[in-house]
Motif scaffolding. Structure first.
Motif, PDB file in Angstrom:
ATOM      1  N   LEU A  79       0.917  -1.093  -0.028  1.00 25.06           N
ATOM      2  CA  LEU A  79      -0.055  -0.135  -0.044  1.00 25.06           C
ATOM      3  C   LEU A  79       0.784   1.267   0.159  1.00 25.06           C
ATOM      4  O   LEU A  79       0.441   2.212  -0.685  1.00 25.06           O
ATOM      5  CB  LEU A  79      -1.056  -0.039   1.411  1.00 25.06           C
ATOM      6  CG  LEU A  79      -1.988   1.145   1.388  1.00 25.06           C
ATOM      7  CD1 LEU A  79      -3.052   1.302   0.315  1.00 25.06           C
ATOM      8  CD2 LEU A  79      -2.391   1.546   2.795  1.00 25.06           C
ATOM      9  N   LYS A  80       1.998   1.280   0.839  1.00 26.56           N
ATOM     10  CA  LYS A  80       2.796   2.557   0.908  1.00 26.56           C
ATOM     11  C   LYS A  80       3.797   2.594  -0.119  1.00 26.56           C
ATOM     12  O   LYS A  80       4.355   3.793  -0.315  1.00 26.56           O
ATOM     13  CB  LYS A  80       3.594   2.258   2.308  1.00 26.56           C
ATOM     14  CG  LYS A  80       2.747   2.366   3.530  1.00 26.56           C
ATOM     15  CD  LYS A  80       2.068   3.807   3.855  1.00 26.56           C
ATOM     16  CE  LYS A  80       1.398   4.113   4.634  1.00 26.56           C
ATOM     17  NZ  LYS A  80       0.567   5.619   4.819  1.00 26.56           N
ATOM     18  N   ASN A  81       3.931   1.733  -1.056  1.00 29.24           N
ATOM     19  CA  ASN A  81       5.048   1.961  -2.083  1.00 29.24           C
ATOM     20  C   ASN A  81       4.515   1.197  -3.396  1.00 29.24           C
ATOM     21  O   ASN A  81       4.590  -0.076  -3.157  1.00 29.24           O
ATOM     22  CB  ASN A  81       6.446   1.446  -1.867  1.00 29.24           C
ATOM     23  CG  ASN A  81       7.432   1.503  -2.956  1.00 29.24           C
ATOM     24  OD1 ASN A  81       6.939   1.643  -4.124  1.00 29.24           O
ATOM     25  ND2 ASN A  81       8.627   1.642  -2.217  1.00 29.24           N
ATOM     26  N   THR A  82       3.926   1.561  -4.359  1.00 28.98           N
ATOM     27  CA  THR A  82       3.324   0.862  -5.482  1.00 28.98           C
ATOM     28  C   THR A  82       4.232   0.024  -6.095  1.00 28.98           C
ATOM     29  O   THR A  82       3.636  -0.803  -7.153  1.00 28.98           O
ATOM     30  CB  THR A  82       2.574   1.796  -6.341  1.00 28.98           C
ATOM     31  OG1 THR A  82       3.335   2.748  -7.024  1.00 28.98           O
ATOM     32  CG2 THR A  82       1.415   2.409  -5.841  1.00 28.98           C
ATOM     33  N   LEU A  83       5.656   0.361  -6.173  1.00 29.89           N
ATOM     34  CA  LEU A  83       6.660  -0.306  -6.922  1.00 29.89           C
ATOM     35  C   LEU A  83       6.970  -1.717  -6.113  1.00 29.89           C
ATOM     36  O   LEU A  83       7.693  -2.688  -6.688  1.00 29.89           O
ATOM     37  CB  LEU A  83       7.766   0.465  -6.882  1.00 29.89           C
ATOM     38  CG  LEU A  83       7.676   1.797  -7.730  1.00 29.89           C
ATOM     39  CD1 LEU A  83       8.902   2.498  -7.962  1.00 29.89           C
ATOM     40  CD2 LEU A  83       7.003   1.643  -9.263  1.00 29.89           C
ATOM     41  N   LYS A  84       6.630  -1.995  -4.981  1.00 31.79           N
ATOM     42  CA  LYS A  84       6.884  -3.044  -4.200  1.00 31.79           C
ATOM     43  C   LYS A  84       5.988  -4.179  -4.046  1.00 31.79           C
ATOM     44  O   LYS A  84       4.522  -3.914  -3.842  1.00 31.79           O
ATOM     45  CB  LYS A  84       7.099  -2.706  -2.531  1.00 31.79           C
ATOM     46  CG  LYS A  84       8.646  -2.367  -2.518  1.00 31.79           C
ATOM     47  CD  LYS A  84       8.766  -2.089  -0.770  1.00 31.79           C
ATOM     48  CE  LYS A  84      10.079  -1.689  -0.646  1.00 31.79           C
ATOM     49  NZ  LYS A  84      10.407  -1.419   0.663  1.00 31.79           N
ATOM     50  N   ILE A  85       6.232  -5.536  -4.535  1.00 34.11           N
ATOM     51  CA  ILE A  85       5.518  -6.598  -4.508  1.00 34.11           C
ATOM     52  C   ILE A  85       6.041  -7.754  -3.602  1.00 34.11           C
ATOM     53  O   ILE A  85       7.394  -7.801  -3.782  1.00 34.11           O
ATOM     54  CB  ILE A  85       5.139  -7.088  -6.006  1.00 34.11           C
ATOM     55  CG1 ILE A  85       4.822  -6.190  -6.978  1.00 34.11           C
ATOM     56  CG2 ILE A  85       4.420  -8.446  -5.989  1.00 34.11           C
ATOM     57  CD1 ILE A  85       3.256  -5.339  -6.746  1.00 34.11           C
ATOM     58  N   GLY A  86       5.236  -8.475  -2.673  1.00 34.95           N
ATOM     59  CA  GLY A  86       5.855  -9.381  -2.005  1.00 34.95           C
ATOM     60  C   GLY A  86       5.071 -10.952  -2.165  1.00 34.95           C
ATOM     61  O   GLY A  86       3.892 -10.620  -2.571  1.00 34.95           O
ATOM     62  N   ALA A  87       5.525 -11.889  -1.840  1.00 41.72           N
ATOM     63  CA  ALA A  87       5.124 -13.168  -2.171  1.00 41.72           C
ATOM     64  C   ALA A  87       5.555 -14.223  -1.468  1.00 41.72           C
ATOM     65  O   ALA A  87       6.545 -13.805  -0.832  1.00 41.72           O
ATOM     66  CB  ALA A  87       4.998 -13.408  -3.521  1.00 41.72           C
TER      67      ALA A  87
END
Length: 326
Positions: free
Chosen positions: A218-226
């Motif tokens: 939510l705080k950084n649209t460039l970050k994805i986690g899985a």
């Protein structure tokens, strides 16, 4: 609402049934309390929470059930609508569930006389995740083992249909990227779809399987986690389609990944529900080791508070809450 030190949880709430899924409302509902929904074998309970971390007059935690909704079948996933308002007159509660009969159910209630629900049919296999459009709340996206992602309007009409190459495990809709949808597949691919052209525009690769859960920060649209296999993985989508960071964390396979809603470096993962306990780990990207380890008797579901570094997991007749440091 006692502090429970035996399982190192910060707080627990007793429930009447096994809790299959638990979800804080991620949107501002216009009230000082946080809305939380949890699903059991045939009902959904909506309640409010208030924590001493946000209100000095609260001792520990206050929990109150607002309403129990009969569901008739096991609840597998819950999504809140941004149209939910406690400060409206009358108040409006709106959420959608996925159930083991492959149907979505949209519930709307004023917590008094009006309690409606609509059923959406279309998926031909188990639904793994669903999400409301984050700004207007007029559409719902869902992903399924039937190798599709579908977008529905609030009447249950299908507005878009994306064919996947493997079961869809997670679907995310970011308030700052309202025309894009993120879909994570079990085969380790995460794709972004443009909802206007209905085309895939970007993909990320885990290079390992099974991918069980993914989240868009939510705080950084460039970050994805899985989480995939035993590992968590983090991408910066401007840098590469492969993860920049990954670490093995759960010996028995990882199950869920959720970003904190207040800090772009904070996230939680859970292990697979084992025979006795499930491990919750809270991670900070600045620390090599998890900053919090929690155990819950056979836990399921994972959700972060909207404004606090606090997460919750469901379990056997309980919801467990952990407060972590920023």
């Amino acid at each position: 609402m006692k502090q429970d030190s035996t399982r190192n949880t910060s707080y627990t709430v007793d429930c009447e049934d096994y809790v299959h899924v638990v979800k804080f409302n991620p949107f501002d509902s216009g009230d000082s309390c946080s809305l939380i929904a949890y699903g059991g074998n045939n009902y959904v309970v909506v309640g409010t929470c208030r924590f001493q971390e946000e209100d000095a007059e609260v001792e520990g935690m206050q929990y109150q059930t607002l309403r129990t909704f009969h569901h008739g079948i096991r609840v597998d996933a819950i999504a809140w609508s941004p149209e939910t308002r406690l400060d409206a007159i009358p108040p409006q509660i709106r959420f959608c569930t996925a159930a083991s009969d492959r149907k979505l159910r949209l519930f709307t209630s004023d917590l008094q006389d009006k309690n409606e629900f609509k059923t959406f049919d279309g998926h031909s296999d188990y639904i793994n995740d669903l999400v409301f459009a984050p700004n207007e709340g007029q559409e719902i996206a869902s992903v399924s083992d039937d190798h599709t992602c579908r977008v529905w309007d609030l009447e249950g009409n299908e507005k878009a249909h994306f064919v996947l190459r493997s079961p869809g495990m997670s679907v995310c809709w970011h308030p700052e990227e309202a025309f894009k949808l993120m879909v994570a597949e079990k085969n380790g691919t995460i794709r972004f779809y443009d909802l206007i052209t209905q085309q895939a525009i970007l993909s990320l690769e885990c290079e390992q399987t099974p991918l069980m859960s993914a989240d868009w920060c939510l705080k950084n649209t460039l970050k994805i986690g899985a989480v995939a296999g035993n590992d968590w993985l983090i991408w910066d989508i401007t840098r590469s389609s492969y993860p920049q960071d990954k670490r093995p964390v759960h010996i028995d396979r990882a199950r869920l990944f959720r970003w904190s809603r207040v800090n772009e470096n904070l996230f939680a993962t859970t292990g697979y529900p084992g025979k006795t306990t499930t491990q919750l780990l809270v991670h900070h990207l600045g620390h090599p080791q998890p900053i919090l380890t929690g155990t819950a008797a056979v836990g399921s579901g994972l959700t972060w508070h909207r404004t606090l570094p606090l997460c919750a997991v469901g379990g056997d007749h309980k919801i467990f809450f952990w407060v972590t440091e920023m």
